[in-house]
Design a protein around this motif. Structure first.
Motif, PDB file in Angstrom:
ATOM      1  N   TYR A 104      48.425  28.421  39.747  1.00 20.60           N
ATOM      2  CA  TYR A 104      47.514  29.564  39.680  1.00 20.60           C
ATOM      3  C   TYR A 104      46.169  29.027  39.197  1.00 20.60           C
ATOM      4  CZ  TYR A 104      45.749  34.251  38.803  1.00 20.60           C
ATOM      5  OH  TYR A 104      45.007  35.408  38.838  1.00 20.60           O
ATOM      6  N   HIS A 105      45.216  28.877  40.127  1.00 26.26           N
ATOM      7  CA  HIS A 105      43.930  28.239  39.832  1.00 26.26           C
ATOM      8  C   HIS A 105      42.793  29.227  39.605  1.00 26.26           C
ATOM      9  CE1 HIS A 105      44.967  24.019  40.556  1.00 26.26           C
ATOM     10  NE2 HIS A 105      45.758  24.445  41.515  1.00 26.26           N
ATOM     11  N   THR A 106      42.826  30.346  40.302  1.00 29.34           N
ATOM     12  CA  THR A 106      41.721  31.306  40.247  1.00 29.34           C
ATOM     13  C   THR A 106      42.270  32.679  39.916  1.00 29.34           C
ATOM     14  OG1 THR A 106      40.489  30.080  41.922  1.00 29.34           O
ATOM     15  CG2 THR A 106      39.835  32.351  41.559  1.00 29.34           C
ATOM     16  N   GLN A 107      41.581  33.399  39.053  1.00 29.23           N
ATOM     17  CA  GLN A 107      42.019  34.757  38.726  1.00 29.23           C
ATOM     18  C   GLN A 107      41.689  35.667  39.918  1.00 29.23           C
ATOM     19  OE1 GLN A 107      42.106  36.293  34.780  1.00 29.23           O
ATOM     20  NE2 GLN A 107      40.747  34.673  34.066  1.00 29.23           N
ATOM     21  N   PHE A 108      42.536  35.547  40.919  1.00 28.81           N
ATOM     22  CA  PHE A 108      42.301  36.228  42.188  1.00 28.81           C
ATOM     23  C   PHE A 108      42.140  37.743  42.044  1.00 28.81           C
ATOM     24  CE2 PHE A 108      44.074  38.098  46.168  1.00 28.81           C
ATOM     25  CZ  PHE A 108      43.019  37.743  47.004  1.00 28.81           C
ATOM     26  N   PRO A 109      42.945  38.428  41.222  1.00 26.38           N
ATOM     27  CA  PRO A 109      42.733  39.876  41.077  1.00 26.38           C
ATOM     28  C   PRO A 109      41.332  40.234  40.581  1.00 26.38           C
ATOM     29  CG  PRO A 109      44.897  39.299  40.282  1.00 26.38           C
ATOM     30  CD  PRO A 109      44.174  37.997  40.544  1.00 26.38           C
ATOM     31  N   GLU A 110      40.828  39.483  39.578  1.00 23.57           N
ATOM     32  CA  GLU A 110      39.481  39.739  39.078  1.00 23.57           C
ATOM     33  C   GLU A 110      38.422  39.370  40.122  1.00 23.57           C
ATOM     34  OE1 GLU A 110      41.901  38.503  37.332  1.00 23.57           O
ATOM     35  OE2 GLU A 110      42.075  39.896  35.662  1.00 23.57           O
ATOM     36  N   TYR A 111      38.661  38.263  40.781  1.00 17.64           N
ATOM     37  CA  TYR A 111      37.757  37.771  41.834  1.00 17.64           C
ATOM     38  C   TYR A 111      37.612  38.814  42.937  1.00 17.64           C
ATOM     39  CZ  TYR A 111      36.503  34.738  45.855  1.00 17.64           C
ATOM     40  OH  TYR A 111      35.928  34.189  46.967  1.00 17.64           O
ATOM     41  N   ALA A 112      38.762  39.266  43.468  1.00 15.24           N
ATOM     42  CA  ALA A 112      38.739  40.226  44.569  1.00 15.24           C
ATOM     43  C   ALA A 112      38.186  41.576  44.121  1.00 15.24           C
ATOM     44  CB  ALA A 112      40.146  40.401  45.133  1.00 15.24           C
ATOM     45  N   LEU A 123      36.996  51.480  44.356  1.00 13.48           N
ATOM     46  CA  LEU A 123      38.187  50.750  44.777  1.00 13.48           C
ATOM     47  C   LEU A 123      38.496  49.546  43.877  1.00 13.48           C
ATOM     48  CD1 LEU A 123      37.744  50.647  48.666  1.00 13.48           C
ATOM     49  CD2 LEU A 123      39.332  52.053  47.346  1.00 13.48           C
ATOM     50  N   GLN A 124      37.673  49.331  42.859  1.00 13.67           N
ATOM     51  CA  GLN A 124      37.810  48.124  42.054  1.00 13.67           C
ATOM     52  C   GLN A 124      39.152  48.055  41.327  1.00 13.67           C
ATOM     53  OE1 GLN A 124      34.289  47.005  39.991  1.00 13.67           O
ATOM     54  NE2 GLN A 124      35.299  45.586  38.609  1.00 13.67           N
ATOM     55  N   THR A 125      39.542  49.139  40.657  1.00 12.49           N
ATOM     56  CA  THR A 125      40.805  49.143  39.907  1.00 12.49           C
ATOM     57  C   THR A 125      42.000  49.000  40.841  1.00 12.49           C
ATOM     58  OG1 THR A 125      39.859  50.509  38.149  1.00 12.49           O
ATOM     59  CG2 THR A 125      42.257  50.448  38.316  1.00 12.49           C
ATOM     60  N   LEU A 126      41.974  49.724  41.945  1.00 13.01           N
ATOM     61  CA  LEU A 126      43.075  49.656  42.907  1.00 13.01           C
ATOM     62  C   LEU A 126      43.199  48.252  43.492  1.00 13.01           C
ATOM     63  CD1 LEU A 126      45.281  51.019  44.583  1.00 13.01           C
ATOM     64  CD2 LEU A 126      43.517  51.675  46.251  1.00 13.01           C
ATOM     65  N   THR A 127      42.072  47.643  43.797  1.00 16.91           N
ATOM     66  CA  THR A 127      42.080  46.279  44.334  1.00 16.91           C
ATOM     67  C   THR A 127      42.741  45.320  43.352  1.00 16.91           C
ATOM     68  OG1 THR A 127      40.048  46.667  45.600  1.00 16.91           O
ATOM     69  CG2 THR A 127      40.650  44.371  45.161  1.00 16.91           C
ATOM     70  N   HIS A 128      42.399  45.455  42.081  1.00 12.82           N
ATOM     71  CA  HIS A 128      42.993  44.600  41.053  1.00 12.82           C
ATOM     72  C   HIS A 128      44.504  44.785  41.000  1.00 12.82           C
ATOM     73  CE1 HIS A 128      44.014  43.123  37.007  1.00 12.82           C
ATOM     74  NE2 HIS A 128      42.958  42.335  37.138  1.00 12.82           N
TER      75      HIS A 128
END
Length: 363
Positions: A104-112, A123-128
């Motif tokens: 796990y290299h990148t905090q993908f949920p925060e990134y996306a 849509l930010q919370t749902l995306t996370h």
């Protein structure tokens, strides 16, 4: 050991994931291991990521990936990223009952969430939430999930990740990154605050560019936001991409290293800067929190300007910071951690094969 590393991020990209496996591969090979890295450039059918032309995506890679995996016949497989190639490799391993490790290299949920939220805030919370679910699903079959720090491991456990987690640290090239004379910026007002990294929204670079500062700001790196940031901040020095000795000179010639990102799991640039003698200024988040462990190494604060001032005023010396890095970070140590997880995976594979053969004989 014959090791296959599969990653959506590989040369000629320049980022932390690429540098991690570049150094790891060299270290493994020096120790006598046979290592192959599969990346986007191994596939003819690829296209640039929309809005991020430096990154190649390979959505249709199943057939050729299968050929490469079978042709190499590795003892163990490591899946480095959760991109299209990573998902295809995961499906191959599950279908063929091949055990693997992952990272796990990148905090993908925060990134996306940050990228989506920039255009559609609602849509930010749902995306996370969706991305956290994807991360849990992706790594569930892995025998070991390799992460850089305890803070990151704790966060993954809070998300409900059940995969066994092992530490996978980072290192530096001590021949390049060490204290020395300042050779640059003689005509710039001091103190000089330096940023090194990609110029993209997930890096929160504008937190640094817009902060109050009585000295000079220097930016090293490039990315999808390069042109926009150059136009928006004309008084800041954008030096472009720097590597090797030239990058080390930028570190050594500055007064404080700025790390505004809230989405990195570690940040190799942090320990490179420390090794060159620079104190760190960053937010109090995963990554910096695990590296800047006392005032001699830098300062953490929600206000980056205050963090930078405190970091410069700290009581540490360049040699103190260099010795701290030498003591706590090395690619040999990272290799040992990686091999430990890989060997455990190989042992489990051999045990499974032996059990299946025993059942066949009994049948």
């Amino acid at each position: 050991m014959k090791i296959l590393i599969i990653s959506d991020a590989w040369k000629p990209q320049v980022n932390g994931v690429v540098r991690t496996y570049e150094y790891l591969k060299e270290t493994l090979e020096r120790a006598g291991h046979d290592v192959k890295v599969i990346g986007p450039r191994d596939f003819s059918e690829r296209f640039a990521m929309p809005g991020y032309k430096e990154i190649d995506l390979v959505p249709l890679c199943k057939k050729h990936l299968t050929q490469i995996i079978r042709g190499y016949n590795a003892d163990t497989i490591h899946i480095a990223t959760e991109g299209p190639i990573g998902w295809a490799a995961r499906r191959y391993c599950i279908k063929n009952k091949v055990k693997f490790t992952s990272s796990y290299h990148t905090q993908f949920p925060e990134y996306a969430a940050k990228r989506v939220g920039n255009h559609f805030p609602f849509l930010q919370t749902l995306t996370h939430q969706i991305c956290v679910g994807l991360i849990k699903t992706f790594h569930a079959p892995s025998t070991s999930l390799l992460v850089t720090t305890k803070s990151m491991a704790d966060e993954l456990k809070k998300w409900g990740v059940k995969t066994p987690i092992q530490n996978f640290t980072r290192g530096i090239d001590i021949n390049l990154f060490h204290p020395g004379e300042a050779t640059l910026f003689e005509d710039l007002p001091r103190p000089i605050a330096l940023y090194v990294g990609r110029l993209a929204i997930e890096k929160s670079v504008e937190d640094f560019l817009s902060m109050d500062w009585h000295g000079s700001k220097v930016v090293v790196g490039h990315g999808p936001d390069s042109d926009m940031l150059r136009k928006k901040y004309p008084d800041i020095i954008f030096a472009g991409k720097k590597t090797g000795k030239e990058l080390a000179e930028y570190y050594r010639s500055s007064d404080v290293f700025m790390f505004p990102s809230r989405t990195d799991t570690f940040g190799i640039v942090l320990i490179e800067a420390l090794a060159c003698g620079l104190p760190i200024a960053a937010h109090d988040v995963i990554g910096p929190r695990d590296v800047v462990t006392d005032a001699s190494l830098g300062a953490l604060h929600d206000d980056l300007s205050r963090a930078a001032q405190a970091a410069i005023a700290g009581n540490g010396t360049p040699q103190d910071r260099y010795q701290h890095v030498i003591k706590n970070y090395s690619w040999d140590k990272a290799m040992d951690q990686f091999i430990k997880a890989s060997q455990e995976t190989l042992d489990k594979t051999l045990k499974t094969v032996k059990s299946e053969k025993t059942l066949e004989k009994a049948g």
